[in-house]
Structure formats: C-alpha cells, structure tokens
Design an enzyme around this catalytic site. Structure first.
Site, PDB file in Angstrom:
ATOM      1  N   ASP A  45      -3.651 -12.345  -3.696  1.00  0.00           N
ATOM      2  CA  ASP A  45      -4.256 -13.668  -3.524  1.00  0.00           C
ATOM      3  C   ASP A  45      -3.468 -14.712  -4.323  1.00  0.00           C
ATOM      4  OD1 ASP A  45      -5.131 -12.947  -6.022  1.00  0.00           O
ATOM      5  OD2 ASP A  45      -7.277 -13.201  -5.610  1.00  0.00           O
ATOM      6  N   SER A  46      -2.390 -14.280  -4.976  1.00  0.00           N
ATOM      7  CA  SER A  46      -1.413 -15.223  -5.533  1.00  0.00           C
ATOM      8  C   SER A  46      -0.825 -16.070  -4.399  1.00  0.00           C
ATOM      9  CB  SER A  46      -0.295 -14.473  -6.270  1.00  0.00           C
ATOM     10  OG  SER A  46       0.223 -13.442  -5.458  1.00  0.00           O
ATOM     11  N   ASP A  84      -5.184  -8.011  -0.898  1.00  0.00           N
ATOM     12  CA  ASP A  84      -6.135  -8.427  -1.938  1.00  0.00           C
ATOM     13  C   ASP A  84      -7.428  -8.894  -1.289  1.00  0.00           C
ATOM     14  OD1 ASP A  84      -6.084  -8.408  -4.690  1.00  0.00           O
ATOM     15  OD2 ASP A  84      -4.698 -10.090  -4.870  1.00  0.00           O
ATOM     16  N   GLU A 116     -10.603  -6.848  -8.004  1.00  0.00           N
ATOM     17  CA  GLU A 116     -10.563  -7.067  -9.456  1.00  0.00           C
ATOM     18  C   GLU A 116     -11.889  -6.616 -10.070  1.00  0.00           C
ATOM     19  OE1 GLU A 116      -9.526 -11.141 -10.306  1.00  0.00           O
ATOM     20  OE2 GLU A 116      -7.638 -11.020  -9.210  1.00  0.00           O
ATOM     21  N   GLU A 183      -2.953  -5.918 -15.818  1.00  0.00           N
ATOM     22  CA  GLU A 183      -2.246  -7.195 -15.956  1.00  0.00           C
ATOM     23  C   GLU A 183      -2.431  -7.785 -17.354  1.00  0.00           C
ATOM     24  OE1 GLU A 183      -2.720  -9.953 -12.722  1.00  0.00           O
ATOM     25  OE2 GLU A 183      -1.761 -11.584 -13.831  1.00  0.00           O
TER      26      GLU A 183
HETATM   27  O1  KIV Z   1      -2.361 -11.640  -6.443  1.00  0.00           O
HETATM   28  C1  KIV Z   1      -1.403 -11.004  -6.913  1.00  0.00           C
HETATM   29  O2  KIV Z   1      -0.245 -11.249  -6.612  1.00  0.00           O
HETATM   30  C2  KIV Z   1      -1.698  -9.939  -7.849  1.00  0.00           C
HETATM   31  C3  KIV Z   1      -0.558  -9.305  -8.570  1.00  0.00           C
HETATM   32  C4  KIV Z   1       0.129 -10.244  -9.451  1.00  0.00           C
HETATM   33  C5  KIV Z   1      -0.962  -8.075  -9.258  1.00  0.00           C
HETATM   34  O3  KIV Z   1      -2.830  -9.606  -8.024  1.00  0.00           O
END
Ligand code: KIV
Length: 287
Positions: A45-46, A84, A116, A183
């Site tokens: 979700d980045s 995610d 998460e 993380e």
């Molecule tokens: O959303 C993401 O990219 C992540 C990674 C950085 C682990 O959760």
C-alpha cells in the site's frame, strides 16, 4: 519456470537461503523485477505514497490494490505476488475482511495477502489461512498506524514493546501466517524473532539477520527522493538517468534532431512523384 510458493519459502528458510522481496505496482516493473530473479513482488500500500502521491498509505482502497495487482500479476512469471490489504479493509469485521481478501485472491492473480498487526488480528489470519488464503504478517513500524505512532519512528526498542512484538510474531505463526515482515525495529530483536520462528522473517530496516529483505523498488532504484529512510540503500540513481534522458528529448525536439530519418516512415519515390503530380493537376483545375 517454477513459481515461488509458500512451500518454496519454507524450504528457503530451512536451507538458510535468503528471500528477496521488492514492491511492484505495474506490469513493466513487475516483468523487469521478475526476470531479474526477485522471489516475491509485493503490491504494497506504499502505492499510496509512491504511485498515487498521497502523504501516507491511509487513502489507498481495495480497488486501488486490485487494479495494480492485476497488472503486476500479468508481469510475474516466477515471483509470488503478495497484495497488501489496505487500511480499514480488514479492521471493520472479519466478514468484511474475508470478502475483501477473497476478492483480491479471486480477481487479481495474487498468491497471498499481507496484513498489518499481531495478536489483535491472529483470529482473522487463522480464518484466512483455513480458507486457503496465504497470509504474510507485518509487525514493528506498521504505516497504517502512523497517526497512532505519531510518525515513522523506530519501534520496539524498549523491553516491554520488544516482548509484545515477539509475542505478536509467535501469534501470527501459530495462526498460520507463512512469513512476517519486520519493519524498522532493532536488528538484535529481529535476529531473536528470526531464530524463534519457523516461518521466514522479511526485514525492512530490521538488520541483516532476517531470512529475507524487502525494499520499495522506487527507493532502491533512486527514483523517489521525497524522503529517503536510513534503511534504504540506493542501488541506482534512475531519477538522474530519467532527468538526463528527458532533457535530451526536449532539446532534440526543439532542434529538430528528433525524429531523425531513421525514426520516420517514408513514401516510395515513385508514389510521391505521382501524388505531387496529382496535387499539381488539381491546383491547375482550381485556377
Ligand atoms: O507497503 C509496502 O510497500 C510495505 C513494505 C515496505 C513492507 O508494506
């Protein structure tokens, strides 16, 4: 080519073989990373920060993740694709969470989902794994809780928090998670968790002892410089490369250096002559 599966990851941990994970959000990148040999492509979700330009990951929707996961899955011939689950897609109720995870698995080509949280979501992780949905956990700095943390600081550095994190990781393993992302936690704690768990730990800012490492692709390629965390190693400076190429394109267009004859299509000489003659004739008739 054999697909990386949950079973492959189990074997990799047993053989002390490191697991490599990078984020991907589109077909072209997924294909490049897959062909380079990455084990897992994470549609994180980045996406919110890196692709959609949000301040944090909170606005990302299930639809956003599904749209981008479909593209990534089309480019991944070998890598496992993990999607995610966005903020509030699994917190409201287990029923809603199962529906969202089911849609992601059914319609995108993802092989697993990532959530998460630890003990708090262990019951849900069990339901998902019982239903045949592989789950990757995520502990430590969990960006969906940024407002609760008050920022993106190092997590679990004190004894009490470290104990909770260890318990959370054991709860995820017990619930059937196939791997857990750690993380931004102290390397010593990540090592201890890695030794205690039978499932692979995937570190990001969690030191070298983890069973694998994950980075945001745009971070490690030097494309996203809004904020570069200490744990990011830049393996390239694609921003500079792209900047140089784009500036050259602008200059070439302005100076007629592009397109050159090689980049153009040409009419054969005889057809051109006949065409010109026809135009001349038509002009004569108008006069
Ligand atoms: O959303 C993401 O990219 C992540 C990674 C950085 C682990 O959760």
């Amino acid at each position: 080519m054999k697909r990386v599966t949950v079973q492959t990851l189990k074997e990799m941990k047993a053989n002390r073989q490191k697991v490599t994970v990078l984020t991907a959000y589109d077909y072209t990148f997924a294909k490049i990373l897959d062909e380079a040999g990455i084990d897992i492509l994470l549609v994180g979700d980045s996406l919110g920060n890196v692709i959609l330009g949000y301040e944090d990951t909170l606005p990302v929707t299930v639809e956003d993740i599904m749209h981008h996961t479909k593209a990534v899955a089309r480019g991944a011939a070998r890598a496992m694709v993990v999607a995610d689950m966005p903020f509030m897609s699994y917190q409201v109720s287990d029923e809603k969470a199962m529906e969202n995870a089911g849609d992601i698995m059914k319609f995108t080509g993802a092989h697993a989902v990532k959530l998460e949280g630890g003990t708090r979501i262990a019951g849900l992780v069990k339901k998902m794994t019982d239903a045949g949905i592989p789950v990757m956990g995520h502990l430590g700095l969990t960006p969906q809780s940024v407002h609760q943390f008050g920022g993106y600081s190092l997590q679990a550095k004190e004894v009490g928090e470290a104990k909770v994190l260890l318990e959370d990781s054991l709860a995820l393993e017990e619930a059937g998670a196939f791997a857990v992302v750690l993380e931004k936690i102290p390397a010593e704690l990540a090592e201890l968790v890695t030794v205690r768990l039978s499932i692979p730990t995937i570190g990001i800012g969690a030191g070298p002892a983890c069973d694998g490492q994950v980075l945001v692709a745009q971070d490690m390629l030097g494309m996203f410089d809004k904020f570069v965390p200490k744990f990011v190693k830049q393996y390239a400076n694609l921003k500079a490369t792209i900047d140089k190429a784009v500036k050259k394109f602008i200059t070439d267009v302005n100076t007629d250096a592009f397109p050159a004859s090689d980049h153009s299509y040409h009419m054969n000489k005889e057809a051109l002559e006949r065409f010109m003659a026809k135009l001349d004739k038509e002009l004569e008739e108008i006069k």
